[in-house]
Design a protein around this motif. Structure first.
Motif, PDB file in Angstrom:
ATOM      1  N   GLN A 150       0.850  -1.189   0.000  1.00  0.00           N
ATOM      2  CA  GLN A 150       0.000   0.000   0.000  1.00  0.00           C
ATOM      3  C   GLN A 150       0.885   1.237   0.000  1.00  0.00           C
ATOM      4  OE1 GLN A 150      -1.868  -1.303   3.756  1.00  0.00           O
ATOM      5  NE2 GLN A 150      -3.846  -1.039   2.747  1.00  0.00           N
ATOM      6  N   THR A 151       0.299   2.352  -0.393  1.00  0.00           N
ATOM      7  CA  THR A 151       1.028   3.614  -0.369  1.00  0.00           C
ATOM      8  C   THR A 151       0.051   4.733  -0.043  1.00  0.00           C
ATOM      9  OG1 THR A 151       2.557   5.019  -1.625  1.00  0.00           O
ATOM     10  CG2 THR A 151       0.694   4.102  -2.828  1.00  0.00           C
ATOM     11  N   MET A 152       0.580   5.880   0.339  1.00  0.00           N
ATOM     12  CA  MET A 152      -0.261   7.051   0.641  1.00  0.00           C
ATOM     13  C   MET A 152      -0.422   7.880  -0.629  1.00  0.00           C
ATOM     14  SD  MET A 152      -1.324   7.114   3.813  1.00  0.00           S
ATOM     15  CE  MET A 152      -1.674   8.809   4.290  1.00  0.00           C
ATOM     16  N   GLU A 153      -1.661   8.107  -1.016  1.00  0.00           N
ATOM     17  CA  GLU A 153      -1.961   8.940  -2.181  1.00  0.00           C
ATOM     18  C   GLU A 153      -2.291  10.343  -1.703  1.00  0.00           C
ATOM     19  OE1 GLU A 153      -4.439   7.755  -5.924  1.00  0.00           O
ATOM     20  OE2 GLU A 153      -5.814   8.691  -4.486  1.00  0.00           O
ATOM     21  N   LYS A 186      -5.166  15.254   6.011  1.00  0.00           N
ATOM     22  CA  LYS A 186      -6.397  14.489   6.217  1.00  0.00           C
ATOM     23  C   LYS A 186      -6.922  13.903   4.910  1.00  0.00           C
ATOM     24  CE  LYS A 186      -8.270  16.892  10.302  1.00  0.00           C
ATOM     25  NZ  LYS A 186      -9.387  17.756  10.796  1.00  0.00           N
ATOM     26  N   ALA A 187      -6.720  14.620   3.811  1.00  0.00           N
ATOM     27  CA  ALA A 187      -7.251  14.184   2.514  1.00  0.00           C
ATOM     28  C   ALA A 187      -6.475  13.014   1.914  1.00  0.00           C
ATOM     29  CB  ALA A 187      -7.254  15.359   1.540  1.00  0.00           C
ATOM     30  N   ALA A 188      -5.250  12.779   2.383  1.00  0.00           N
ATOM     31  CA  ALA A 188      -4.436  11.684   1.845  1.00  0.00           C
ATOM     32  C   ALA A 188      -5.090  10.342   2.171  1.00  0.00           C
ATOM     33  CB  ALA A 188      -3.032  11.749   2.425  1.00  0.00           C
ATOM     34  N   LYS A 189      -4.923   9.362   1.258  1.00  0.00           N
ATOM     35  CA  LYS A 189      -5.546   8.054   1.436  1.00  0.00           C
ATOM     36  C   LYS A 189      -4.533   6.938   1.263  1.00  0.00           C
ATOM     37  CE  LYS A 189     -10.044   9.586  -0.328  1.00  0.00           C
ATOM     38  NZ  LYS A 189     -10.671   9.571   0.995  1.00  0.00           N
ATOM     39  N   VAL A 190      -4.726   5.866   2.012  1.00  0.00           N
ATOM     40  CA  VAL A 190      -3.937   4.652   1.811  1.00  0.00           C
ATOM     41  C   VAL A 190      -4.571   3.871   0.670  1.00  0.00           C
ATOM     42  CG1 VAL A 190      -3.132   2.489   2.825  1.00  0.00           C
ATOM     43  CG2 VAL A 190      -3.227   4.552   4.220  1.00  0.00           C
ATOM     44  N   VAL A 191      -3.799   3.601  -0.378  1.00  0.00           N
ATOM     45  CA  VAL A 191      -4.323   2.903  -1.554  1.00  0.00           C
ATOM     46  C   VAL A 191      -3.387   1.752  -1.921  1.00  0.00           C
ATOM     47  CG1 VAL A 191      -5.450   4.963  -2.461  1.00  0.00           C
ATOM     48  CG2 VAL A 191      -3.096   4.455  -3.142  1.00  0.00           C
TER      49      VAL A 191
END
Length: 454
Positions: free
Chosen positions: A193-196, A330-335
């Motif tokens: 996974q990575t942070m988008e 806060k807007a970053a997502k784990v994808v």
């Protein structure tokens, strides 16, 4: 080039391995062994030269010490300690290039040689301070300062240069990443996974490093470098810690380290959470670093911990800017890190569709704005290299009227994931059922492979 204070005392324990070897030589000779006599004599002679070189080092007779260690190395070329001591002698004699070559041989021969590793890292730190290890440095500039590598591998458009235990990965003849191979497991080199996240066009990648514990990428503004910056944004993947500690526990570890190294003016948890936490701190200036304000987010993934951080040295950080960066974190997502390179379960596909639908609408909203502004530079990164040059001032001007009445919800009505060869792509459908564009995964992000506006 002198990277550290003159050698004051190299105790004879540094030559312990050779002394032990000499003792073994004498024991074997007493037992009457003759098959290895020549090799044994070479070891004994190497020890003699090394001891003489040691004495000369203490007397600061650098050139004479070099001569003795060169003789010792010629007799025992596989002895890491001899290469290390020869490196020390060269460096004291201001022969930096030769010292750099010998210390690399020392660490390659014995990764347990702590003296050699420490000296190697002093050289590496010097190169780092010069900026030659920054992303984008041309290969010719790397070779100019670091010299010929220990080995070189060509992998299509990529090149890998090896210096001791460090690898430099280059793409299209420019530095892309630094790899410290000590303790690095191939299991963790590929992210699950990575942070988008989204940064503005003024930000660029300044530095990439992967080592045995983490993968780090540092971003700076276009006019700054990682050696000299006022703002920096970092993303870090901490290997396997997602299985071992919570995000909150990791924050506490960081807090302990920060308090030991700096005078902390403020520590504040902005958004508490066991597995997803946002916090900030301010530290006063010290001898090594200026005062700075840092905002962090740590998220616990399936295997790894993921950390995002914004740091500024432009103090005080205004409340508006502080809120902006908190919202950005806060807007970053784990994808998924490689959605196009591994089979997806139905649940993963469903989640990916949701993510792409939401993200595509956000991006289309930005693109509609950029079309009105005629901002070619801001538009191009959303598209693949194959079609990027088709985006011009003229094409945006022609699309302005069409874009004025369009909405993200009409343009991105649905997303369908399709399998193509060994990978996947995503078809973006409009409300009228026609295909808007096709998205393909490129370097951990999705890019449009067709121009959707006319």
């Amino acid at each position: 080039m002198k990277l550290y204070p003159p050698v004051s005392a190299f105790c004879l324990c540094a030559l312990l391995s050779l002394v032990q070897t000499a003792s073994q030589v004498q024991a074997q000779e007493q037992e009457g062994g003759t098959a290895a006599t020549s090799a044994q004599e070479q070891k004994a002679q190497a020890l003699k030269h090394a001891q003489q070189g040691q004495a000369l080092l203490k007397q600061k007779h650098w050139k004479q010490a070099i001569a003795e260690f060169e003789k010792a190395v010629k007799l025992q070329p596989q002895n890491s300690m001899l290469h290390y001591l020869l490196s020390v002698s060269y460096l004291e004699d201001s022969q930096g290039s030769k010292a750099w070559s010998e210390v690399r041989k020392a660490v390659l021969l014995d990764m347990q040689n702590r003296n050699a590793i420490n000296e190697f890292l002093k050289f590496w730190s010097f190169f780092d301070r010069q900026g030659v290890l920054n992303v984008g440095t041309p290969e010719v500039e790397v070779l100019k300062l670091l010299g010929p590598p220990d080995s070189k591998r060509e992998l299509g458009t990529e090149t890998q240069l090896t210096y001791g235990f460090m690898w430099l990965n280059l793409q299209q003849a420019s530095l892309y990443a630094v790899i410290d191979t000590r303790g690095l497991s191939t299991e963790y080199t590929k992210a699950l996974q990575t942070m988008e996240f989204q940064l503005g066009p003024k930000w660029r990648v300044g530095y990439r490093l992967m080592n045995g514990t983490s993968a780090l990428t540092e971003y700076v503004t276009t006019e700054e470098t990682v050696q000299k910056y006022q703002q920096m944004f970092s993303t870090q993947r901490l290997f396997k810690l997602g299985k071992e500690v919570s995000a909150e526990e990791m924050m506490n570890r960081i807090k302990n380290l920060v308090e030991k190294s700096y005078q902390v003016a403020e520590w504040n948890v902005i958004q508490p959470g066991e597995n997803d936490i946002i916090f900030e701190w301010r530290v006063a200036a010290n001898e090594k670093t200026p005062a700075q304000h840092e905002i962090n987010r740590i998220v616990r993934g399936k295997r790894d911990l993921h950390r995002l951080a914004y740091v500024t040295r432009e103090l005080p950080l205004s409340e508006d800017d502080r809120k902006k960066w908190i919202e950005q974190l806060k807007a970053a997502k784990v994808v998924l890190a490689h959605p196009g390179k591994q089979p997806l379960t139905p649940e993963q596909k469903e989640e990916l569709v949701k993510q792409l639908t939401k993200k595509s609408r956000e991006i289309i909203a930005l693109q509609l704005k950029y079309i009105q502004e005629g901002d070619v530079e801001a538009m191009q990164p959303f598209f693949t290299k194959r079609v990027r040059d088709l985006i011009t001032k003229e094409s945006l001007a022609r699309a302005r009227e069409q874009a004025a009445s369009a909405t993200p919800e009409e343009l991105v009505h649905s997303v369908t994931i399709e399998e193509v060869g060994d990978g996947i792509q995503a078809k973006v459908k409009m409300k009228n059922g026609r295909t808007l564009t096709t998205l393909v995964p490129v370097n951990r992000k999705w890019e449009a492979d067709t121009i959707w506006f006319k």
